[in-house]
Design a protein around this motif. Structure first.
Motif, PDB file in Angstrom:
ATOM      1  N   SER A  27       0.829  -1.213   0.000  1.00  0.00           N
ATOM      2  CA  SER A  27       0.000   0.000   0.000  1.00  0.00           C
ATOM      3  C   SER A  27       0.860   1.259   0.000  1.00  0.00           C
ATOM      4  CB  SER A  27      -0.936   0.001   1.215  1.00  0.00           C
ATOM      5  OG  SER A  27      -0.183  -0.052   2.416  1.00  0.00           O
ATOM      6  N   THR A  31       1.214   3.815  -3.227  1.00  0.00           N
ATOM      7  CA  THR A  31       0.726   5.168  -2.958  1.00  0.00           C
ATOM      8  C   THR A  31       1.843   6.190  -3.149  1.00  0.00           C
ATOM      9  OG1 THR A  31      -0.765   4.221  -1.298  1.00  0.00           O
ATOM     10  CG2 THR A  31      -0.531   6.599  -1.314  1.00  0.00           C
ATOM     11  N   ILE A  72      -1.957  13.090  -1.947  1.00  0.00           N
ATOM     12  CA  ILE A  72      -1.499  11.703  -1.823  1.00  0.00           C
ATOM     13  C   ILE A  72      -0.297  11.629  -0.877  1.00  0.00           C
ATOM     14  CG2 ILE A  72      -0.599   9.697  -3.060  1.00  0.00           C
ATOM     15  CD1 ILE A  72      -2.103  10.670  -5.536  1.00  0.00           C
TER      16      ILE A  72
END
Length: 255
Positions: A27, A31, A72
């Protein structure tokens, strides 16, 4: 019979430990990669679509989607700690590195270094792509240096801001929502505060980014009258305050 106790890991060992955890999680890897990919994809899209405004700059147009990448970055920071709380591995982390302030410091240094390097490279490439695609001489170039360094610094700061929010909130969904709210809500609800709108909206990381990218949207009425670098300094200042609160909470509460 005496028992020998191993000394706690130093900063370098703790940093290596954090890097191993960060790199092993799919993850956080994907990301983080999205931070750079979205920025560069935005430059190509704006260049090919011809959607750049006549009064905009090549720098501002090329970094149009850097606002999304900045969000982000904050999410990456939040997930770095919230993922450990969700999986329970934070207990092992504190067992391996008992000094909780050091744990947070190494996470902050790791995030800041990664995001600074990644955003510096991706924003530079995005500007070069935009310069190559956009019609030469039609738009003002903008001043990429030292603005790109400031943008990379802002990405690093926002990653640490997300980390601090993650420690204070502890839940992934809540922390991600809070990060996005910090980015967007002051601009959305600023008009409700009348004359104070420029100060409220101008304190956000997105306002600092718009000023640094020299976009035509960075009008004083929308993003405040502070300059680009003072805005970056303001974001860094309250990030330090939130990080200090996170350290305090981390030391006072159980894992």
């Amino acid at each position: 019979m005496s028992t020998l106790t191993a000394p706690p890991p130093g900063f370098r060992e703790a940093l290596a430990f954090e890097w191993t955890k960060f790199a092993s999680l799919r993850s956080t890897r994907w990301t983080t990669a999205a931070v750079g990919l979205v920025t560069m994809a935005g430059a190509v899209f704006v260049g090919l679509s011809g959607s750049l405004q006549a009064d905009d700059t090549v720098l501002g147009g090329s970094l149009t989607l850097s606002v999304v990448s900045l969000m982000i970055s904050g999410v990456v920071g939040a997930l770095t700690i919230c993922g450990e709380y969700a999986s329970g591995t934070v207990t092992s982390t504190f067992a391996a590195v008992p000094r909780r302030g050091r744990v947070l410091a190494t996470k902050a240094v790791l995030l800041a270094g990664l995001l600074f390097g990644l955003s510096l490279a991706s924003c530079t490439v995005a500007y070069l792509l935009g310069s190559a695609i956009l019609e030469d001489g039609r738009y003002a170039r903008g001043e990429p240096m030292p603005a790109v360094l400031g943008i990379a610094g802002l990405f690093a700061v926002v990653g640490v801001l997300g980390l601090a929010i993650g420690v204070l909130v502890r839940h992934s969904a809540g922390a991600v929502t809070t990060v996005i709210a910090v980015m967007l809500l002051p601009s959305l609800f600023g008009p409700l505060f009348g004359g104070a709108q420029r100060w409220i909206a101008g304190a956000t990381p997105t306002a600092a980014l718009e000023k640094l990218t020299q976009t035509s949207d960075a009008s004083p009425d929308a993003v405040g009258s502070l300059g680009a670098w003072p805005s970056l300094a303001l974001v860094a200042a309250y990030t330090v305050v939130l990080l200090a609160l996170a350290v305090r909470r981390l030391r006072r509460r159980d894992a």
